[in-house]
Scaffold this motif. Sequence first.
Motif, PDB file in Angstrom:
ATOM      1  N   PHE A 237      -1.917   8.573 -21.964  1.00  0.00           N
ATOM      2  CA  PHE A 237      -1.565   8.527 -23.383  1.00  0.00           C
ATOM      3  C   PHE A 237      -1.816   7.137 -23.935  1.00  0.00           C
ATOM      4  O   PHE A 237      -1.448   6.139 -23.328  1.00  0.00           O
ATOM      5  CB  PHE A 237      -0.089   8.897 -23.556  1.00  0.00           C
ATOM      6  CG  PHE A 237       0.166   9.365 -24.939  1.00  0.00           C
ATOM      7  CD1 PHE A 237       0.679   8.496 -25.892  1.00  0.00           C
ATOM      8  CD2 PHE A 237      -0.150  10.648 -25.308  1.00  0.00           C
ATOM      9  CE1 PHE A 237       0.877   8.925 -27.165  1.00  0.00           C
ATOM     10  CE2 PHE A 237       0.060  11.069 -26.585  1.00  0.00           C
ATOM     11  CZ  PHE A 237       0.571  10.204 -27.522  1.00  0.00           C
ATOM     12  N   PRO A 238      -2.475   7.042 -25.068  1.00  0.00           N
ATOM     13  CA  PRO A 238      -2.812   5.718 -25.602  1.00  0.00           C
ATOM     14  C   PRO A 238      -1.576   4.978 -26.098  1.00  0.00           C
ATOM     15  O   PRO A 238      -0.688   5.569 -26.698  1.00  0.00           O
ATOM     16  CB  PRO A 238      -3.756   6.035 -26.740  1.00  0.00           C
ATOM     17  CG  PRO A 238      -3.429   7.423 -27.113  1.00  0.00           C
ATOM     18  CD  PRO A 238      -2.987   8.120 -25.887  1.00  0.00           C
ATOM     19  N   GLN A 239      -1.572   3.699 -25.842  1.00  0.00           N
ATOM     20  CA  GLN A 239      -0.433   2.883 -26.256  1.00  0.00           C
ATOM     21  C   GLN A 239      -0.756   2.231 -27.588  1.00  0.00           C
ATOM     22  O   GLN A 239      -1.858   1.760 -27.804  1.00  0.00           O
ATOM     23  CB  GLN A 239      -0.177   1.800 -25.203  1.00  0.00           C
ATOM     24  CG  GLN A 239       0.064   2.340 -23.811  1.00  0.00           C
ATOM     25  CD  GLN A 239       1.403   3.014 -23.683  1.00  0.00           C
ATOM     26  OE1 GLN A 239       2.369   2.588 -24.274  1.00  0.00           O
ATOM     27  NE2 GLN A 239       1.438   4.106 -22.933  1.00  0.00           N
ATOM     28  N   SER A 240       0.214   2.200 -28.404  1.00  0.00           N
ATOM     29  CA  SER A 240       0.012   1.574 -29.711  1.00  0.00           C
ATOM     30  C   SER A 240       0.403   0.103 -29.624  1.00  0.00           C
ATOM     31  O   SER A 240       1.307  -0.265 -28.902  1.00  0.00           O
ATOM     32  CB  SER A 240       0.862   2.284 -30.753  1.00  0.00           C
ATOM     33  OG  SER A 240       0.980   1.474 -31.882  1.00  0.00           O
ATOM     34  N   LEU A 243       4.031  -1.766 -31.704  1.00  0.00           N
ATOM     35  CA  LEU A 243       5.345  -2.126 -31.189  1.00  0.00           C
ATOM     36  C   LEU A 243       5.384  -3.605 -30.810  1.00  0.00           C
ATOM     37  O   LEU A 243       4.490  -4.081 -30.095  1.00  0.00           O
ATOM     38  CB  LEU A 243       5.646  -1.317 -29.933  1.00  0.00           C
ATOM     39  CG  LEU A 243       6.308   0.020 -30.104  1.00  0.00           C
ATOM     40  CD1 LEU A 243       6.582   0.607 -28.739  1.00  0.00           C
ATOM     41  CD2 LEU A 243       7.604  -0.143 -30.854  1.00  0.00           C
ATOM     42  N   PRO A 245       6.614  -6.725 -28.599  1.00  0.00           N
ATOM     43  CA  PRO A 245       7.046  -6.759 -27.201  1.00  0.00           C
ATOM     44  C   PRO A 245       8.564  -6.840 -27.114  1.00  0.00           C
ATOM     45  O   PRO A 245       9.206  -7.629 -27.814  1.00  0.00           O
ATOM     46  CB  PRO A 245       6.392  -8.023 -26.649  1.00  0.00           C
ATOM     47  CG  PRO A 245       5.936  -8.789 -27.823  1.00  0.00           C
ATOM     48  CD  PRO A 245       5.755  -7.850 -28.947  1.00  0.00           C
ATOM     49  N   ILE A 246       9.128  -5.968 -26.255  1.00  0.00           N
ATOM     50  CA  ILE A 246      10.587  -5.865 -26.200  1.00  0.00           C
ATOM     51  C   ILE A 246      11.182  -6.802 -25.162  1.00  0.00           C
ATOM     52  O   ILE A 246      12.152  -7.503 -25.409  1.00  0.00           O
ATOM     53  CB  ILE A 246      10.989  -4.417 -25.862  1.00  0.00           C
ATOM     54  CG1 ILE A 246      10.527  -3.513 -27.001  1.00  0.00           C
ATOM     55  CG2 ILE A 246      12.485  -4.301 -25.682  1.00  0.00           C
ATOM     56  CD1 ILE A 246      10.644  -2.072 -26.644  1.00  0.00           C
ATOM     57  N   ASP A 247      10.524  -6.850 -24.013  1.00  0.00           N
ATOM     58  CA  ASP A 247      11.187  -7.500 -22.878  1.00  0.00           C
ATOM     59  C   ASP A 247      10.817  -8.980 -22.738  1.00  0.00           C
ATOM     60  O   ASP A 247      10.614  -9.478 -21.655  1.00  0.00           O
ATOM     61  CB  ASP A 247      10.845  -6.733 -21.605  1.00  0.00           C
ATOM     62  CG  ASP A 247       9.348  -6.518 -21.510  1.00  0.00           C
ATOM     63  OD1 ASP A 247       8.649  -6.852 -22.491  1.00  0.00           O
ATOM     64  OD2 ASP A 247       8.898  -6.038 -20.461  1.00  0.00           O
TER      65      ASP A 247
ATOM     66  N   GLU B  11      16.413  -3.076 -29.845  1.00  0.00           N
ATOM     67  CA  GLU B  11      15.311  -3.137 -28.889  1.00  0.00           C
ATOM     68  C   GLU B  11      15.613  -2.308 -27.665  1.00  0.00           C
ATOM     69  O   GLU B  11      14.758  -1.570 -27.159  1.00  0.00           O
ATOM     70  CB  GLU B  11      15.076  -4.590 -28.473  1.00  0.00           C
ATOM     71  CG  GLU B  11      14.115  -5.293 -29.384  1.00  0.00           C
ATOM     72  CD  GLU B  11      14.067  -6.770 -29.080  1.00  0.00           C
ATOM     73  OE1 GLU B  11      14.524  -7.165 -27.986  1.00  0.00           O
ATOM     74  OE2 GLU B  11      13.600  -7.517 -29.942  1.00  0.00           O
ATOM     75  N   GLN B  14      15.304   1.345 -28.407  1.00  0.00           N
ATOM     76  CA  GLN B  14      13.905   1.750 -28.514  1.00  0.00           C
ATOM     77  C   GLN B  14      13.254   1.841 -27.142  1.00  0.00           C
ATOM     78  O   GLN B  14      12.514   2.779 -26.834  1.00  0.00           O
ATOM     79  CB  GLN B  14      13.166   0.730 -29.365  1.00  0.00           C
ATOM     80  CG  GLN B  14      11.752   1.164 -29.655  1.00  0.00           C
ATOM     81  CD  GLN B  14      11.070   0.174 -30.547  1.00  0.00           C
ATOM     82  OE1 GLN B  14      11.726  -0.565 -31.291  1.00  0.00           O
ATOM     83  NE2 GLN B  14       9.762   0.148 -30.478  1.00  0.00           N
ATOM     84  N   LYS B  15      13.588   0.854 -26.326  1.00  0.00           N
ATOM     85  CA  LYS B  15      13.033   0.812 -24.986  1.00  0.00           C
ATOM     86  C   LYS B  15      13.464   2.047 -24.193  1.00  0.00           C
ATOM     87  O   LYS B  15      12.647   2.704 -23.528  1.00  0.00           O
ATOM     88  CB  LYS B  15      13.562  -0.438 -24.306  1.00  0.00           C
ATOM     89  CG  LYS B  15      12.780  -0.881 -23.107  1.00  0.00           C
ATOM     90  CD  LYS B  15      13.305  -2.251 -22.714  1.00  0.00           C
ATOM     91  CE  LYS B  15      13.358  -2.416 -21.231  1.00  0.00           C
ATOM     92  NZ  LYS B  15      14.129  -3.603 -20.843  1.00  0.00           N
ATOM     93  N   VAL B  54       9.166   5.353 -34.307  1.00  0.00           N
ATOM     94  CA  VAL B  54       8.069   4.707 -33.592  1.00  0.00           C
ATOM     95  C   VAL B  54       6.991   5.754 -33.282  1.00  0.00           C
ATOM     96  O   VAL B  54       7.288   6.775 -32.666  1.00  0.00           O
ATOM     97  CB  VAL B  54       8.576   4.084 -32.279  1.00  0.00           C
ATOM     98  CG1 VAL B  54       7.451   3.356 -31.589  1.00  0.00           C
ATOM     99  CG2 VAL B  54       9.723   3.173 -32.574  1.00  0.00           C
ATOM    100  N   THR B  56       4.575   5.864 -31.197  1.00  0.00           N
ATOM    101  CA  THR B  56       4.298   6.132 -29.781  1.00  0.00           C
ATOM    102  C   THR B  56       5.272   7.134 -29.219  1.00  0.00           C
ATOM    103  O   THR B  56       4.902   8.030 -28.455  1.00  0.00           O
ATOM    104  CB  THR B  56       4.423   4.840 -28.960  1.00  0.00           C
ATOM    105  OG1 THR B  56       3.815   3.807 -29.681  1.00  0.00           O
ATOM    106  CG2 THR B  56       3.778   5.004 -27.623  1.00  0.00           C
ATOM    107  N   LEU B  63       3.474  15.210 -26.662  1.00  0.00           N
ATOM    108  CA  LEU B  63       2.727  15.476 -25.436  1.00  0.00           C
ATOM    109  C   LEU B  63       3.606  16.167 -24.400  1.00  0.00           C
ATOM    110  O   LEU B  63       3.181  17.155 -23.771  1.00  0.00           O
ATOM    111  CB  LEU B  63       2.219  14.149 -24.885  1.00  0.00           C
ATOM    112  CG  LEU B  63       1.348  14.247 -23.650  1.00  0.00           C
ATOM    113  CD1 LEU B  63       0.055  14.929 -24.000  1.00  0.00           C
ATOM    114  CD2 LEU B  63       1.094  12.874 -23.092  1.00  0.00           C
ATOM    115  N   PHE B  98      -3.847   9.980 -33.122  1.00  0.00           N
ATOM    116  CA  PHE B  98      -3.255  10.253 -31.813  1.00  0.00           C
ATOM    117  C   PHE B  98      -2.176  11.308 -31.922  1.00  0.00           C
ATOM    118  O   PHE B  98      -2.087  12.223 -31.120  1.00  0.00           O
ATOM    119  CB  PHE B  98      -2.684   8.969 -31.215  1.00  0.00           C
ATOM    120  CG  PHE B  98      -3.709   7.911 -31.078  1.00  0.00           C
ATOM    121  CD1 PHE B  98      -4.752   8.077 -30.188  1.00  0.00           C
ATOM    122  CD2 PHE B  98      -3.666   6.774 -31.851  1.00  0.00           C
ATOM    123  CE1 PHE B  98      -5.726   7.121 -30.051  1.00  0.00           C
ATOM    124  CE2 PHE B  98      -4.637   5.811 -31.725  1.00  0.00           C
ATOM    125  CZ  PHE B  98      -5.664   5.977 -30.833  1.00  0.00           C
TER     126      PHE B  98
END
Lengths: 373, 509
Positions: A237-240, A243, A245-247, B11, B14-15, B54, B56, B63, B98
Amino acid sequence: MGKNGTRRAEAMATLARLQARSTILEHQYYFRNSVVDVFRKKENDAAVKIQSWFRGCQVRAYIRYLHRVAIIIQKWWRSYLGRQHYQLIVKLAYYTMKMNLYNAMAVRIQKRWRGYKVRKYCFNYYYLKEYLRAVSEANDAIREALDEFADMQEREEKKATLEREEKKRDYQARKMHYLLSTKQIPGIYNSPFRKDPDPWELRLQKAKPLTRQRPRVTQEHSVSLSDWLACRSARSFPQSEVLPPIDRKQCQGPFRDITEVLEQRYRPLEPTLRVAEPINELKEAREEFRRQEWMRNVNDKMFLPFSSYHKNKKYIPSMHSSSKYGPDSYGCQHFRDENPKKWICDKDFQTVLPSFDLFSKYGKSYSKAGQIV
Amino acid sequence: MSQRQVLQVFEQYQKARTQFVQMVAELATRPQNIETLQNAGVMSLLRPLLLDVVPTIQQTAALALGRLANYNDELAEAVVKGDILPQLVYSLAEQNRFYKKAAAFVLRAVGKHSPQLAQAIIDCGALDTLVICLEDFDPGVKEAAAWALGYIARHNAELSQAVVDAGAVPLLVLCIQEPEIALRRIAASALSDISKHSPELAQTVVDAGATAHLAQMILNPDAKLKRQILSALSQIAKHSIDLAEMVVEAEIFPVVLTCLKDKDEYVKKNASTLIREIAKHTPELSQLIVNAGGVAAVIDCIGSCKGNIRLPGIMMLGYVAAHSANLAMVVIISKGVPQLSVCLSEEPEDHIKAAGAWALGQIGKHTPEHARAVAVTNTLPVLLSLYMSTESSEDLQVKSKKAIKSILQKCTYLPALEPFLYDAPPNILKHVIGQFSKVLPHDSKARRLFVTSGGLKKLQEIKAEPGSLLQEYINIINNCYPEEIVRYYSPGYSETLLQRVDSYQPLTN
């Protein structure tokens, strides 16, 4: 009268004589009859016999005659009848002959016609034969063509696989280039104990050594689209990138706040006026103007005077002017006297404005102390 | 609380969501996990995630749903009942490519199971949005939409009609002209699914100009594309003469014959199916195929493959031969009969054997010459054994019996008939003896041969009911021979002779 008298006398005489003789005659008659009587029967029988014979002959002759005649008649009649019959037979024979001929001809015509009709409308054996022959020929041709096609495909495929293998081997050679023999050290493929070097040695000689690959920047959508639609891989699955970066953790040390750093890192480009604007603006504007003008122009050629009268007229210069007629470059191209020999280069100097860095970066960049200036 | 701490909560949430959705999507790929996921109530959890902020997460949720629905019809039904489809359809029109792909995947996975589920998708108004997706710039979206439309259309004529009414056909025809092979493949398969139901639907596909484009691609090197192309053409051609003629007019001959030599088995099968569907309509179309050398190519193809791939080719030969005596003759001279008898003897499956028997019957039924050509290859005993065998299916028995009968009624080739005198059941024996009774009165050599080969002896042993057709035939044959010979060969003659010896009194002086 004399004559009659004599005749009468003669008759008288004769009569007298006859009368004289009559007795004798009587006797004689009697006598003779008596003599004859003896033979009378015999003679009569003989006469009868003769007569019968004669008559028989006569009748026979007559009959014979009649026969002959009858035969003649019959002959003619019969011949007539025969001829008539013959005529009939001939006629009949002629008729039958004619009919036979007609029939034979009719058969011929019918034969032809029927053959034609059947061949045309029902069934034509030779045509069928010919058709079947043509079909089998076409079959042979198509079989040959298809075989050729299959061969060609196979050949192409073989060629492709060979090429692929060749490429693979080339790559292998590039990877193993360090095994190449040198003057000092024979490589493993070039053993000094063998007459000829290994084919790999030649390949290695030709190959270019593989440089170390840089870690490639992973592409955003490297996974093919059909792949993830078919759900073959969970990671497809393609990543967008939208977003954030969270971490991201705060690094240890005297660093700035991460949001500030990120803000600075991802700040969009803000060029100064001087950087944003081109240096040859005027020239470009002119060019643009010319282009516009050219675009709006209806006719490329300038309008010329329709008469050529003035061309033939010779110009008579003024007596007082010593100069040649013609445009002078002074005032349009140069304003001062010039001496090209003293020039150090052919081009004119470009005028460039000096930059004022201090002002354009003010408040947006760091100083050495880490403070915003 | 600083701003940072507040943000951190978001965050983390979301994670966690991302991780959850991704894990579910990954777990859904394995069939053994599906039940557990279902019991854990994954559906109701995934549904709100479809509306996540989001993108994704939305996509991954879609999916995961698609994979679940793909697994079985129960889960697909759960998707329908969970009112997920309207959300999907709504966002299908709005979101990025997508997401469109993922949503089309869910629709496809739901719609593939049953007509009811497909109908449920249509009821949500998905067709219009899917058709709009067919106009998308992205080939992947087009492909997903075409795939979903094809799966919806494949169930029955009404669903296909709904797809056609949504205006999908012209766009699908545009899709087959795209450069991407995968898209072409899917579009061709969708067209095939649409046109397979009824002549009207096939006519719509033809009216959109599909045949010309499909026919152009027959020479494409991609085998899977060729499969779909050939299948679409055969689905179009199968309905009526007019449609078959339209397909033929796209100049598929002799190009399609090259597909019979292809490496891919299914290409071969679909190509023979296409030829069969065209040949079955009229003698003229069969003639056209024959003139293009199609019969020879098909016969070669039959020889080069096994099993079900052969079946359409065998049936094609039967159809061609059934049309007329001349066409049957063409099959014979193209060496089709030996190939068919090979199929008959070496194929393990009954339905292929049945097709072979039927085709042979069609070839042999026309004239004595045809019957002779079939009989010479020694096919009749094989047919008889198939008919007599208890292992054969009913259909095979019926077909082989019909074939034997129709060949026997024309066969005058006596050497092939002779074995039947010994091992044929009475209902076939009747026809065999009938043929003998037709030939023997006119052929002295055959009469002689009939005696020397023991046929006459066998004939006398047959017990026929007086007055039956069989008895009549036997009488006709007996009348061709002198009485002594008939009596000599009739059973029990030796005993009567011996009795005469017993009863004979020699003259003593």
